[in-house]
Design a protein around this motif. Sequence first.
Motif: not given
Length: 593
Positions: A12-26, A94-106
Amino acid sequence: MHAYRSHTCAGLNKTHVGETVRLSGWVHRVRDHGGVLFIDLRDHYGITQVLADSDSAAFAALESVRSEWVIRIDGRVKARDAALVNPKIPTGEIEVYALEMEVLGPVEGDLPVPVFGDVEYPEETRLTYRFLDLRRDSMHQNMMLRSNVVRWLREKMWAQGFTEFQTPIITASSPEGARDFLVPSRLHPGKFYALPQAPQQFKQLIQVAGFDRYFQIAPCFRDEDPRADRSPTDFYQLDIEMSFVTQDDVFGAVQPVLQGLFEHFGRGRKVHADWPRIAYRDALKWYGSDKPDLRNPIRMADVSEHFRGSGFGIFAKLLETEGNEVRAIPAPTGGSRKFADRMNAFAQKEGLPGMGYIFWRKAEDGSTEAAGPIAKAIGHERTEAIRVELGLAEGDAVFFLGGKPEVFEPVAGRARNEIGRELGLTEQDCFRFAWIVDFPMYEKTDEGKIDFSHNPFSMPQGGLEALMGDPLQVYAYQYDLACNGYEVISGGIRNHKPEIMYRAFELAGYPNSEVDKRFGGMVKAFKYGAPPHGGCAAGIDRLVMLLADTTNIREVIMFPMNQRAEDLLMGAPSEPLNEQLRELRLRVVPKEA
């Protein structure tokens, strides 16, 4: 939208500002700023900052997450304030403002090995939880470096006209200088296969079969005692063999590959293009090692004649015994008693009573004078001759070790390295290579027997005629490549003539029948038209170790054994089941108390 991600954590970079995205990770790190949560979300590719405040529907759920939990975030991309931009990472604007979160692996309980930060943990713990250790950024980068090095080498070898072939993993035992790992045969009870110490015989057979320029990224297996720069079980090497070549041809094929490798992955460190050739005997005499670190300019010298019959009784007496000598280690700029004391302390740590020394200083009359007990004992004329021979001057020193070279050379080599480091003489941020050539074909064992000193399949210099004289005077077309004090390549021009091979093994105590039994396939092949051929092998692990600027080879191996050849993660070696032993018709003999 994809079930787990629309972008990676580096995508992600400044060109994605305003978009709704989905990320997964640690969850790399959690920071609670009083009603505002910042989470660094990490995946293989990088890190993205996620934030949530009390207005976010995901805020309550994010408050429960901890380091190394695997989560999925849906959110909206926002531009960071100019003062908060992080130029060190691709997603720093950029940063991502969280709207929803799911735990995939605690994560259950506390982490046995921290991933964030540079906290050092015992190696045993790191290897037991290697999957966590590998999440650390430095380790992740090391593994990616290794992968990229292998890819680069493979592409370069194809570009150089080499063809990649795979050789067997289950084969016959072969004397390669280390112990084999044996594999019992179920179909042939009482007989054993061996894991290959190297693809040596097979790559030579490939040449006999007419395939010419071969290479392979080959796994090798040796039951060796571990040390920091060597794996005790298995390792990988860039294996090379070529037909109708001389030693010079092999050097000419290898240098541009390794030179290019170190220039490409060396992170700006200088790669010297001058690769000198040093005879094995000279490497030991000058550097005390057959893998010298040429970043250190110090070259030792035999100064026995200056002490023979001198007033320094210890060395004079020692030199009355044939085979003994006195070696000098010059120490430019080391001319002070304080430095001499430090080097004596080093020698004592090595198990020696100390090292003799002379240093030169300015006398009261303005002349240069020699100082130290040895200078007083042997007199001005001899000390001046030593100074002139070694090219030393006021403010310099020289240290001495004496005895049988094979005994003191290892200590002398370490002392040379220590002096170079202490005096700041050793060049930094560079790679210096040297070919070590003219290895002796044979050596005498502790039991007084003649045995191969290196690769038994090398061609003796002088051919069959050379093998009719004193074996200890025979040199082989055998060579190593040293880099910064490490052996990174070993190779040779091969013995492709059966009559020379029979004679070479006969001198080492192998009758023709034993050669036919152990190397029957290769001997047979050589009787049906074998081309002159030669090659080498470069240790992948050690190359990456140098490029990663570490001295521990386990830092660049994905799942290494520990110092006792144990896999602490998978629990190897393990005891076999009785059913397995019965099937293989084996019995384990209890260890004697």
